[in-house]
Scaffold this motif. Structure first.
Motif, PDB file in Angstrom:
ATOM      1  N   PRO A  54     -11.961  -7.467   3.296  1.00  0.00           N
ATOM      2  CA  PRO A  54     -12.878  -6.055   4.515  1.00  0.00           C
ATOM      3  C   PRO A  54     -14.173  -6.791   4.916  1.00  0.00           C
ATOM      4  CG  PRO A  54     -12.191  -5.966   1.836  1.00  0.00           C
ATOM      5  CD  PRO A  54     -12.092  -6.977   2.124  1.00  0.00           C
ATOM      6  N   GLY A  55     -13.861  -5.230   6.127  1.00  0.00           N
ATOM      7  CA  GLY A  55     -14.200  -6.011   7.960  1.00  0.00           C
ATOM      8  C   GLY A  55     -15.370  -4.645   6.807  1.00  0.00           C
ATOM      9  N   GLU A  56     -16.649  -4.481   8.161  1.00  0.00           N
ATOM     10  CA  GLU A  56     -17.669  -3.332   7.588  1.00  0.00           C
ATOM     11  C   GLU A  56     -16.813  -1.844   7.516  1.00  0.00           C
ATOM     12  OE1 GLU A  56     -21.850  -1.388   9.916  1.00  0.00           O
ATOM     13  OE2 GLU A  56     -20.895  -3.701  10.582  1.00  0.00           O
ATOM     14  N   GLY A  57     -17.629  -1.594   6.080  1.00  0.00           N
ATOM     15  CA  GLY A  57     -16.940   0.363   6.378  1.00  0.00           C
ATOM     16  C   GLY A  57     -15.016   0.262   5.474  1.00  0.00           C
ATOM     17  N   GLN A  58     -14.632  -0.851   5.178  1.00  0.00           N
ATOM     18  CA  GLN A  58     -13.519  -0.838   5.070  1.00  0.00           C
ATOM     19  C   GLN A  58     -13.616  -1.322   3.531  1.00  0.00           C
ATOM     20  OE1 GLN A  58     -11.569  -4.532   7.582  1.00  0.00           O
ATOM     21  NE2 GLN A  58     -10.506  -2.973   8.808  1.00  0.00           N
ATOM     22  N   VAL A  59     -12.066  -1.106   2.796  1.00  0.00           N
ATOM     23  CA  VAL A  59     -11.817  -1.824   1.663  1.00  0.00           C
ATOM     24  C   VAL A  59     -11.009  -1.876   0.916  1.00  0.00           C
ATOM     25  CG1 VAL A  59     -13.730   0.417   0.408  1.00  0.00           C
ATOM     26  CG2 VAL A  59     -10.663   0.828   1.312  1.00  0.00           C
ATOM     27  N   LEU A  60     -11.029  -2.659   0.352  1.00  0.00           N
ATOM     28  CA  LEU A  60      -9.559  -3.449  -0.366  1.00  0.00           C
ATOM     29  C   LEU A  60      -9.143  -2.717  -1.907  1.00  0.00           C
ATOM     30  CD1 LEU A  60      -7.483  -6.431  -0.344  1.00  0.00           C
ATOM     31  CD2 LEU A  60      -9.242  -7.140  -2.062  1.00  0.00           C
ATOM     32  N   LEU A  61      -7.618  -2.515  -0.690  1.00  0.00           N
ATOM     33  CA  LEU A  61      -6.732  -1.166  -1.786  1.00  0.00           C
ATOM     34  C   LEU A  61      -5.052  -2.104  -2.270  1.00  0.00           C
ATOM     35  CD1 LEU A  61      -6.301   1.689   0.441  1.00  0.00           C
ATOM     36  CD2 LEU A  61      -7.903   1.032  -1.617  1.00  0.00           C
ATOM     37  N   ARG A  62      -5.525  -2.185  -3.734  1.00  0.00           N
ATOM     38  CA  ARG A  62      -4.058  -2.880  -4.475  1.00  0.00           C
ATOM     39  C   ARG A  62      -3.479  -1.585  -3.689  1.00  0.00           C
ATOM     40  NH1 ARG A  62      -0.824  -2.278  -8.945  1.00  0.00           N
ATOM     41  NH2 ARG A  62      -2.923  -0.929  -9.581  1.00  0.00           N
ATOM     42  N   VAL A  63      -1.489  -1.523  -3.369  1.00  0.00           N
ATOM     43  CA  VAL A  63      -0.891  -1.544  -3.050  1.00  0.00           C
ATOM     44  C   VAL A  63       0.216  -0.705  -4.103  1.00  0.00           C
ATOM     45  CG1 VAL A  63       1.382  -0.620  -1.714  1.00  0.00           C
ATOM     46  CG2 VAL A  63      -0.364  -1.933  -0.618  1.00  0.00           C
ATOM     47  N   ARG A  64       0.152   0.390  -4.362  1.00  0.00           N
ATOM     48  CA  ARG A  64       0.948   0.998  -5.469  1.00  0.00           C
ATOM     49  C   ARG A  64       2.492   1.272  -5.172  1.00  0.00           C
ATOM     50  NH1 ARG A  64      -2.265   3.041  -9.955  1.00  0.00           N
ATOM     51  NH2 ARG A  64      -1.068   4.638 -10.327  1.00  0.00           N
ATOM     52  N   ALA A  65       2.277   1.981  -3.670  1.00  0.00           N
ATOM     53  CA  ALA A  65       3.404   2.392  -2.714  1.00  0.00           C
ATOM     54  C   ALA A  65       2.999   2.480  -1.929  1.00  0.00           C
ATOM     55  CB  ALA A  65       3.800   3.863  -3.859  1.00  0.00           C
ATOM     56  N   ALA A  66       4.590   1.979  -0.775  1.00  0.00           N
ATOM     57  CA  ALA A  66       4.031   1.463   0.443  1.00  0.00           C
ATOM     58  C   ALA A  66       5.568   2.311   1.049  1.00  0.00           C
ATOM     59  CB  ALA A  66       3.754   0.646   1.434  1.00  0.00           C
ATOM     60  N   PRO A 107      -3.595   1.971   5.944  1.00  0.00           N
ATOM     61  CA  PRO A 107      -3.572   0.453   6.308  1.00  0.00           C
ATOM     62  C   PRO A 107      -4.033  -0.096   7.766  1.00  0.00           C
ATOM     63  CG  PRO A 107      -2.043   0.706   4.969  1.00  0.00           C
ATOM     64  CD  PRO A 107      -1.866   1.907   6.380  1.00  0.00           C
ATOM     65  N   ALA A 108      -5.263  -0.460   8.304  1.00  0.00           N
ATOM     66  CA  ALA A 108      -6.018  -1.213   9.219  1.00  0.00           C
ATOM     67  C   ALA A 108      -5.124  -2.288   9.152  1.00  0.00           C
ATOM     68  CB  ALA A 108      -7.754  -1.401   8.843  1.00  0.00           C
ATOM     69  N   LEU A 109      -4.704  -2.433  10.271  1.00  0.00           N
ATOM     70  CA  LEU A 109      -4.043  -3.306  10.849  1.00  0.00           C
ATOM     71  C   LEU A 109      -4.515  -4.499  11.660  1.00  0.00           C
ATOM     72  CD1 LEU A 109      -0.642  -1.302  12.799  1.00  0.00           C
ATOM     73  CD2 LEU A 109      -1.274  -2.435  10.825  1.00  0.00           C
ATOM     74  N   PRO A 110      -3.984  -5.472  11.417  1.00  0.00           N
ATOM     75  CA  PRO A 110      -2.946  -6.275  11.194  1.00  0.00           C
ATOM     76  C   PRO A 110      -2.381  -5.986   9.176  1.00  0.00           C
ATOM     77  CG  PRO A 110      -4.324  -7.983  11.544  1.00  0.00           C
ATOM     78  CD  PRO A 110      -4.798  -6.096  11.434  1.00  0.00           C
ATOM     79  N   HIS A 111      -3.055  -5.540   8.488  1.00  0.00           N
ATOM     80  CA  HIS A 111      -2.993  -6.202   7.048  1.00  0.00           C
ATOM     81  C   HIS A 111      -2.776  -4.502   6.541  1.00  0.00           C
ATOM     82  CE1 HIS A 111      -6.037 -10.014   7.895  1.00  0.00           C
ATOM     83  NE2 HIS A 111      -6.406  -8.770   7.826  1.00  0.00           N
ATOM     84  N   GLY A 112      -1.226  -4.429   6.895  1.00  0.00           N
ATOM     85  CA  GLY A 112      -0.205  -3.702   6.863  1.00  0.00           C
ATOM     86  C   GLY A 112      -0.265  -3.236   5.732  1.00  0.00           C
ATOM     87  N   GLY A 113       0.595  -2.471   5.178  1.00  0.00           N
ATOM     88  CA  GLY A 113       0.977  -1.552   3.286  1.00  0.00           C
ATOM     89  C   GLY A 113       2.461  -2.496   2.915  1.00  0.00           C
ATOM     90  N   PHE A 114       3.272  -3.389   3.784  1.00  0.00           N
ATOM     91  CA  PHE A 114       4.296  -3.481   2.566  1.00  0.00           C
ATOM     92  C   PHE A 114       3.919  -5.193   2.653  1.00  0.00           C
ATOM     93  CE2 PHE A 114       6.946  -1.689   6.533  1.00  0.00           C
ATOM     94  CZ  PHE A 114       6.751  -0.501   4.977  1.00  0.00           C
ATOM     95  N   ALA A 115       2.929  -5.516   1.005  1.00  0.00           N
ATOM     96  CA  ALA A 115       1.937  -6.253   0.725  1.00  0.00           C
ATOM     97  C   ALA A 115       1.476  -5.561  -0.877  1.00  0.00           C
ATOM     98  CB  ALA A 115       1.188  -6.660   1.817  1.00  0.00           C
ATOM     99  N   GLU A 116       1.143  -7.145  -0.961  1.00  0.00           N
ATOM    100  CA  GLU A 116       0.317  -6.099  -2.557  1.00  0.00           C
ATOM    101  C   GLU A 116      -1.531  -5.778  -2.455  1.00  0.00           C
ATOM    102  OE1 GLU A 116       2.297  -8.999  -5.726  1.00  0.00           O
ATOM    103  OE2 GLU A 116       1.255 -10.285  -4.703  1.00  0.00           O
ATOM    104  N   TYR A 117      -1.871  -6.426  -1.190  1.00  0.00           N
ATOM    105  CA  TYR A 117      -2.896  -5.303  -1.306  1.00  0.00           C
ATOM    106  C   TYR A 117      -3.222  -5.549   0.201  1.00  0.00           C
ATOM    107  CZ  TYR A 117      -4.907  -7.443  -5.660  1.00  0.00           C
ATOM    108  OH  TYR A 117      -4.573  -7.528  -6.773  1.00  0.00           O
ATOM    109  N   ALA A 118      -4.032  -4.130   0.784  1.00  0.00           N
ATOM    110  CA  ALA A 118      -3.696  -3.525   2.077  1.00  0.00           C
ATOM    111  C   ALA A 118      -5.378  -3.698   2.017  1.00  0.00           C
ATOM    112  CB  ALA A 118      -3.125  -2.792   2.708  1.00  0.00           C
ATOM    113  N   LEU A 119      -5.998  -3.399   3.579  1.00  0.00           N
ATOM    114  CA  LEU A 119      -7.210  -2.814   4.327  1.00  0.00           C
ATOM    115  C   LEU A 119      -6.997  -1.143   4.402  1.00  0.00           C
ATOM    116  CD1 LEU A 119      -9.120  -5.965   5.758  1.00  0.00           C
ATOM    117  CD2 LEU A 119      -8.923  -5.206   3.230  1.00  0.00           C
ATOM    118  N   ALA A 120      -8.232  -0.782   4.737  1.00  0.00           N
ATOM    119  CA  ALA A 120      -8.590   0.256   4.791  1.00  0.00           C
ATOM    120  C   ALA A 120      -9.787   1.025   5.203  1.00  0.00           C
ATOM    121  CB  ALA A 120      -7.844   1.727   3.732  1.00  0.00           C
TER     122      ALA A 120
END
Length: 325
Positions: A26-38, A80-93
């Motif tokens: 995660p960058g400033e102001g971002q959080v790491l999320l475990r993707v439950r559904a995309a 999600p904050a690209l380039p780390h989108g939701g078709f993954a096990e974890y994403a940023l937002a």
């Protein structure tokens, strides 16, 4: 973790590659999320092709809408904050933009609530000011954003005419609650709308298709009606005849929902509160037609791009062997 990545532009099925990569930081102001559904959206396919207004740097992970879980266990909806989108096990937002997932919806339904329903709500209520008793015409009524517009139109007390392509999609549109369904492959859309409305036309027209659908809209809009343009799924951007709008006395309205996130984010929060309340009383419920495992994401994005799906197709990283988690 596993994540789909696009290293070159092209058709989703050809350019999306599943890889083992490190979790994003995660960058400033971002959080790491475990993707439950995309949830899969048409812009995911456009980004793979390099045809969307947002062009993340290569390589990137598509997936612009998720239901995720924070490190402290909160279930949230996020873009999600690209380039780390939701078709993954974890994403940023972005932490400030997280929205609570409604308790009335499961993970797949919650993931499908955001972009499509916000788009439809802003189009119908903020831009067109749909009123109870009016007639609403929805193009692509069995699709992702179209199905949201149908449900929100019914919740607002409108008479809803749905246009769908093919018998199977017509059945879906009818099940969603359309008062009248027109199969554009078998019927003359303009004639059918005029017959249904006694020649008056539709007060509000919701158009995510463009092309021939817009031509039909201009021919079927009522006096002081409103055509809301939300996308061009047909691939053809129409050139409206403004003299026609003048003579028939109707309005052509554009909606770029994403702008509200920067221009007036409080309205996005207000809309989410309205949608949550509607979901709680059962007035809306996202149509999730397919739930696919992470390994099936590329094929699913391609099918959405090809226009052969109904409602929403959602990727569940926790699915194993295609069985419900």
């Amino acid at each position: 973790m596993q994540a789909w990545q696009v290293h070159e532009l092209g058709e989703p099925r050809e350019v999306m590659r599943l890889a083992d990569v490190g979790r994003p930081t995660p960058g400033e102001g971002q959080v790491l999320l475990r993707v439950r559904a995309a949830n899969i959206n048409f812009p995911d396919a456009l980004m793979c092709r390099g045809q969307y207004q947002v062009r993340p740097p290569l390589p990137f992970t598509p997936g612009v809408e998720i239901c995720g879980e924070t490190e402290d266990g909160r279930r949230v909806i996020a873009n999600p904050a690209l380039p780390h989108g939701g078709f993954a096990e974890y994403a940023l937002a972005d932490a400030a933009a997280l929205l609570p997932a409604p308790d009335a919806l499961d993970d797949a339904e919650a993931a499908a609530l955001h972009i499509g329903y916000q788009t439809a709500w802003f189009a119908l209520h903020r831009r067109a000011h749909l009123e109870a008793g009016e007639t609403l015409l929805v193009h692509a009524a069995a699709g992702g954003v179209g199905s949201a517009a149908v449900q929100l139109g019914k919740a607002a007390g409108a008479t809803v005419i749905g246009v769908a392509g093919g018998a199977d999609k017509a059945v879906v549109a009818r099940e969603l609650g359309c008062d009248v369904v027109i199969d554009r492959r078998e019927q003359d859309v303009v004639a059918a709308v005029k017959e249904t409305t006694g020649g008056r036309g539709a007060d509000v027209i919701f158009d995510p298709v463009g092309g021939e659908a817009y031509t039909q809209s201009a021919k079927t809009v009522a006096f002081e009606g409103r055509i809301v343009i939300v996308g061009f799924a047909s691939g053809t951007i129409p050139s409206p005849g403004l003299n026609h709008a003048l003579i028939k006395n109707y309005a052509i309205l554009g909606l770029h929902w994403g702008l509200y996130n920067t221009k007036n984010p409080k309205l996005v929060q207000h809309c989410h509160e309205q949608l949550t309340e509607l979901a709680a009383r059962g007035a809306i419920k996202p149509l999730v037609s397919e739930r696919v495992p992470l390994a099936g994401a590329a094929d699913a994005v391609q099918r959405v791009a090809d226009g052969v799906t109904t409602g929403r197709v959602t990727v569940l990283p926790s699915l194993e062997n295609g069985a419900a988690a």
